[in-house]
Design a protein around this motif. Structure first.
Motif, PDB file in Angstrom:
ATOM      1  N   LYS A  58       0.844  -1.204   0.000  1.00  0.00           N
ATOM      2  CA  LYS A  58       0.000   0.000   0.000  1.00  0.00           C
ATOM      3  C   LYS A  58       0.874   1.248   0.000  1.00  0.00           C
ATOM      4  N   GLU A  59       1.929   1.251   0.823  1.00  0.00           N
ATOM      5  CA  GLU A  59       2.830   2.407   0.865  1.00  0.00           C
ATOM      6  C   GLU A  59       3.472   2.640  -0.502  1.00  0.00           C
ATOM      7  N   LEU A  60       3.929   1.569  -1.126  1.00  0.00           N
ATOM      8  CA  LEU A  60       4.560   1.700  -2.445  1.00  0.00           C
ATOM      9  C   LEU A  60       3.546   2.139  -3.493  1.00  0.00           C
ATOM     10  N   GLN A  61       2.339   1.613  -3.423  1.00  0.00           N
ATOM     11  CA  GLN A  61       1.303   1.991  -4.387  1.00  0.00           C
ATOM     12  C   GLN A  61       0.951   3.472  -4.240  1.00  0.00           C
ATOM     13  N   ASP A  62       0.880   3.949  -2.990  1.00  0.00           N
ATOM     14  CA  ASP A  62       0.600   5.374  -2.771  1.00  0.00           C
ATOM     15  C   ASP A  62       1.699   6.252  -3.371  1.00  0.00           C
ATOM     16  N   MET A  63       2.943   5.838  -3.201  1.00  0.00           N
ATOM     17  CA  MET A  63       4.056   6.596  -3.768  1.00  0.00           C
ATOM     18  C   MET A  63       3.980   6.589  -5.296  1.00  0.00           C
ATOM     19  N   PHE A  64       3.639   5.453  -5.860  1.00  0.00           N
ATOM     20  CA  PHE A  64       3.557   5.345  -7.312  1.00  0.00           C
ATOM     21  C   PHE A  64       2.398   6.188  -7.851  1.00  0.00           C
ATOM     22  N   THR A  65       1.309   6.247  -7.100  1.00  0.00           N
ATOM     23  CA  THR A  65       0.168   7.070  -7.508  1.00  0.00           C
ATOM     24  C   THR A  65       0.571   8.543  -7.558  1.00  0.00           C
ATOM     25  N   LEU A  66       1.330   8.997  -6.561  1.00  0.00           N
ATOM     26  CA  LEU A  66       1.824  10.381  -6.580  1.00  0.00           C
ATOM     27  C   LEU A  66       2.752  10.616  -7.769  1.00  0.00           C
ATOM     28  N   TYR A  67       3.578   9.634  -8.058  1.00  0.00           N
ATOM     29  CA  TYR A  67       4.491   9.727  -9.199  1.00  0.00           C
ATOM     30  C   TYR A  67       3.689   9.858 -10.502  1.00  0.00           C
ATOM     31  N   GLN A  68       2.642   9.045 -10.636  1.00  0.00           N
ATOM     32  CA  GLN A  68       1.812   9.111 -11.840  1.00  0.00           C
ATOM     33  C   GLN A  68       1.128  10.472 -11.971  1.00  0.00           C
ATOM     34  N   ALA A  69       0.713  11.047 -10.837  1.00  0.00           N
ATOM     35  CA  ALA A  69       0.087  12.373 -10.873  1.00  0.00           C
ATOM     36  C   ALA A  69       1.089  13.419 -11.363  1.00  0.00           C
ATOM     37  N   LYS A  70       2.336  13.301 -10.906  1.00  0.00           N
ATOM     38  CA  LYS A  70       3.387  14.220 -11.375  1.00  0.00           C
ATOM     39  C   LYS A  70       3.619  14.032 -12.874  1.00  0.00           C
ATOM     40  N   GLN A  71       3.605  12.775 -13.305  1.00  0.00           N
ATOM     41  CA  GLN A  71       3.804  12.470 -14.729  1.00  0.00           C
ATOM     42  C   GLN A  71       2.697  13.113 -15.561  1.00  0.00           C
ATOM     43  N   LYS A  72       1.462  13.017 -15.072  1.00  0.00           N
ATOM     44  CA  LYS A  72       0.331  13.615 -15.781  1.00  0.00           C
ATOM     45  C   LYS A  72       0.479  15.136 -15.830  1.00  0.00           C
ATOM     46  N   ASP A  73       0.880  15.725 -14.697  1.00  0.00           N
ATOM     47  CA  ASP A  73       1.076  17.174 -14.630  1.00  0.00           C
ATOM     48  C   ASP A  73       2.153  17.607 -15.628  1.00  0.00           C
ATOM     49  N   LEU A  74       3.246  16.842 -15.681  1.00  0.00           N
ATOM     50  CA  LEU A  74       4.328  17.135 -16.620  1.00  0.00           C
ATOM     51  C   LEU A  74       3.824  17.074 -18.061  1.00  0.00           C
ATOM     52  N   ASN A  75       3.092  16.034 -18.394  1.00  0.00           N
ATOM     53  CA  ASN A  75       2.574  15.886 -19.758  1.00  0.00           C
ATOM     54  C   ASN A  75       1.596  17.007 -20.118  1.00  0.00           C
ATOM     55  N   ASP A  76       0.723  17.355 -19.154  1.00  0.00           N
ATOM     56  CA  ASP A  76      -0.245  18.432 -19.418  1.00  0.00           C
ATOM     57  C   ASP A  76       0.466  19.762 -19.667  1.00  0.00           C
ATOM     58  N   LYS A  77       1.448  20.073 -18.846  1.00  0.00           N
ATOM     59  CA  LYS A  77       2.182  21.336 -19.010  1.00  0.00           C
ATOM     60  C   LYS A  77       2.960  21.341 -20.336  1.00  0.00           C
ATOM     61  N   ALA A  78       3.527  20.199 -20.693  1.00  0.00           N
ATOM     62  CA  ALA A  78       4.285  20.124 -21.944  1.00  0.00           C
ATOM     63  C   ALA A  78       3.361  20.305 -23.140  1.00  0.00           C
ATOM     64  N   ARG A  79       2.147  19.768 -23.044  1.00  0.00           N
ATOM     65  CA  ARG A  79       1.183  19.905 -24.132  1.00  0.00           C
ATOM     66  C   ARG A  79       0.713  21.352 -24.299  1.00  0.00           C
ATOM     67  N   ASN A  80       0.604  22.085 -23.186  1.00  0.00           N
ATOM     68  CA  ASN A  80       0.078  23.465 -23.216  1.00  0.00           C
ATOM     69  C   ASN A  80       1.197  24.509 -23.383  1.00  0.00           C
ATOM     70  N   ARG A  81       2.355  24.061 -23.652  1.00  0.00           N
ATOM     71  CA  ARG A  81       3.499  24.956 -23.818  1.00  0.00           C
ATOM     72  C   ARG A  81       3.396  25.644 -25.184  1.00  0.00           C
ATOM     73  N   SER A  82       3.633  26.940 -25.172  1.00  0.00           N
ATOM     74  CA  SER A  82       3.621  27.702 -26.433  1.00  0.00           C
ATOM     75  C   SER A  82       4.823  28.649 -26.428  1.00  0.00           C
ATOM     76  N   GLU A  83       4.997  29.358 -27.519  1.00  0.00           N
ATOM     77  CA  GLU A  83       6.111  30.304 -27.604  1.00  0.00           C
ATOM     78  C   GLU A  83       5.945  31.419 -26.573  1.00  0.00           C
ATOM     79  N   ALA A  84       4.728  31.780 -26.285  1.00  0.00           N
ATOM     80  CA  ALA A  84       4.466  32.880 -25.350  1.00  0.00           C
ATOM     81  C   ALA A  84       4.841  32.509 -23.916  1.00  0.00           C
ATOM     82  N   ASN A  85       4.596  31.259 -23.516  1.00  0.00           N
ATOM     83  CA  ASN A  85       4.870  30.875 -22.123  1.00  0.00           C
ATOM     84  C   ASN A  85       6.035  29.887 -22.013  1.00  0.00           C
ATOM     85  N   LYS A  86       6.836  29.785 -23.049  1.00  0.00           N
ATOM     86  CA  LYS A  86       7.906  28.795 -23.131  1.00  0.00           C
ATOM     87  C   LYS A  86       8.850  28.849 -21.936  1.00  0.00           C
TER      88      LYS A  86
END
Length: 184
Positions: A58-86
């Motif tokens: 359970k402890e490891l799964q919770d840590m992995f869930t947080l990691y996945q949330a960070k991964q999603k945040d990273l992907n979302d920010k990378a997708r919304n990146r433009s020249e204006a906010n680069k």
């Protein structure tokens, strides 16, 4: 002819002596795994180990869930990146990537620590059970006059047609009931 007769008598005497000596050395066998698994102590230890394993998972799964949330945040920010906010987004992406690397290290460390904790718990719980079983084996062997007891569970005996199976006697000494005998 006299020498031949002496040789036959001597050989017969040696064979008789060897048979008499081996008759005095009783050999028995047990299955220590069957004995151990039939004890209440073993069942309680298994329950504790399974509980600890579930907690660690359970402890490891919770840590992995947080990691996945960070991964999603990273992907979302990378997708919304433009020249204006680069520049701003690049700083955020680098920060998230650093956090993710740190999380990966913590997850690995936690996995290794969980394995060590599980091994330590098993050693802690099973050592007294093994000592108790060895004491019972020694007592049964002495009571019944056995010179050797072979353990079928250890894998060192590849064939056992003879000898006495003392598994039930050791279980009785420990006060546990015999489970169904394992099929050979």
């Amino acid at each position: 002819m006299k020498n031949l007769l002496k040789s036959v008598v001597l050989a017969s005497g040696l064979i008789f002596a060897a048979n008499a000596a081996s008759a005095q050395q009783k050999v028995g066998h047990i299955n220590s795994r069957t004995v151990m698994e039939s004890t209440t102590d073993f069942k309680n230890a298994q329950t504790q180990i399974q509980s600890l394993g579930a907690t660690k998972d359970k402890e490891l799964q919770d840590m992995f869930t947080l990691y996945q949330a960070k991964q999603k945040d990273l992907n979302d920010k990378a997708r919304n990146r433009s020249e204006a906010n680069k520049e701003t987004v690049d700083v955020e992406l680098n920060k998230i990537a650093t956090e993710m690397r740190e999380m990966e290290g913590k997850i690995q460390e936690s996995q290794q620590q969980a394995e060590k904790d599980m091994e330590a718990k098993q050693a802690e719980l099973f050592a007294p059970i093994q000592t108790k079983i060895m004491t019972a084996i020694n007592a049964v062997a002495k009571e019944k006059g056995y010179a050797y007891i072979l353990d079928l569970a250890s894998g060192s005996v590849v064939y056992s047609a003879g000898g006495d199976d003392l598994t039930a006697d050791v279980q009785a000494k420990l006060g546990v009931t015999a489970a169904a005998a394992p099929k050979k």
